[in-house]
Scaffold this motif. Structure first.
Motif, PDB file in Angstrom:
ATOM      1  N   VAL A   1       0.847  -1.255   0.080  1.00 22.94           N
ATOM      2  CA  VAL A   1       0.048  -0.118  -0.141  1.00 22.94           C
ATOM      3  C   VAL A   1       0.780   1.316   0.055  1.00 22.94           C
ATOM      4  N   ARG A   2       0.341   2.321  -0.382  1.00 21.00           N
ATOM      5  CA  ARG A   2       1.044   3.511  -0.408  1.00 21.00           C
ATOM      6  C   ARG A   2       1.668   3.954   0.822  1.00 21.00           C
ATOM      7  N   PRO A   3       3.029   4.026   0.822  1.00 24.94           N
ATOM      8  CA  PRO A   3       3.766   4.347   2.350  1.00 24.94           C
ATOM      9  C   PRO A   3       3.396   5.864   2.683  1.00 24.94           C
ATOM     10  N   GLY A   4       3.606   5.950   3.914  1.00 26.96           N
ATOM     11  CA  GLY A   4       3.589   7.277   4.497  1.00 26.96           C
ATOM     12  C   GLY A   4       4.822   8.092   4.593  1.00 26.96           C
ATOM     13  N   GLU A   5       4.690   9.322   5.067  1.00 27.09           N
ATOM     14  CA  GLU A   5       5.921  10.236   5.309  1.00 27.09           C
ATOM     15  C   GLU A   5       7.112   9.610   5.905  1.00 27.09           C
ATOM     16  N   ALA A   6       6.412   8.782   7.251  1.00 27.04           N
ATOM     17  CA  ALA A   6       7.554   8.166   8.173  1.00 27.04           C
ATOM     18  C   ALA A   6       8.114   7.020   7.459  1.00 27.04           C
ATOM     19  N   GLU A   7       7.497   6.231   6.710  1.00 29.76           N
ATOM     20  CA  GLU A   7       8.174   4.956   5.868  1.00 29.76           C
ATOM     21  C   GLU A   7       9.049   5.461   4.667  1.00 29.76           C
ATOM     22  N   ILE A   8       8.568   6.791   4.200  1.00 28.39           N
ATOM     23  CA  ILE A   8       9.521   7.178   3.116  1.00 28.39           C
ATOM     24  C   ILE A   8      10.618   7.735   3.738  1.00 28.39           C
ATOM     25  N   LYS A   9      10.477   8.486   4.954  1.00 24.86           N
ATOM     26  CA  LYS A   9      11.700   9.041   5.284  1.00 24.86           C
ATOM     27  C   LYS A   9      12.834   7.972   5.793  1.00 24.86           C
TER      28      LYS A   9
END
Length: 153
Positions: A8-16
């Protein structure tokens, strides 16, 4: 070709966190691991994602040219021999964002996709004018964070 994907589309924390892992692998000379985490985004019509040697080598050369060309390695070169061909000789000066508590990362994650994700690059603990450009994109099995380039912004 295998590369990291989220179902699923990752959130900002996962992307960081993922950007941190990418820069950590690159800094540690684990080039294949870095580009398995964030495959190379190509600008061809079909937006191919690649993590093979030729694409990676071209991208590494452009990264070195930019970082070195703007003088971010000048001080380090006085004490450490380095060459574009030896990635570890220069990439070891990249500071993963977590090592500076994500200070000045200036992460920009738009809510729409596909979208460029921008994250400042740190060298030897200092923020630079260089920005890493990634693309969060939907792929067959979910979502992927591809690496496009470094750019002075």
């Amino acid at each position: 070709m295998k590369f990291h994907q989220w179902p699923v589309r990752p959130g900002e924390a996962e992307i960081k966190s993922h950007i941190n892992l990418f820069y950590t692998a690159l800094r540690d000379g684990k080039v294949q691991e870095a580009f398995t985490l964030c495959p190379v985004y190509t600008y061809r019509e079909d937006r191919l994602l690649r993590n093979d040697g030729d694409e990676i080598q071209r991208l590494l050369e452009s990264m070195f040219d930019l970082i070195d060309g703007y003088g971010y390695l000048d001080e380090a070169k006085e004490k450490n021999p380095m060459s574009m061909a030896d990635t570890l000789s220069w990439a070891k000066f990249i500071t993963p964002p977590a090592e500076v508590d994500y200070k000045d990362l200036a992460l920009d994650v738009p809510s729409h996709s596909p979208a460029d994700i921008l994250a400042n690059l740190h060298i030897q603990g200092d923020v630079t004018d260089i920005t890493g450009i990634f693309e969060l994109m939907e792929v067959e099995a979910g979502w992927c964070l591809a690496f496009k380039m470094l750019k002075v912004m």
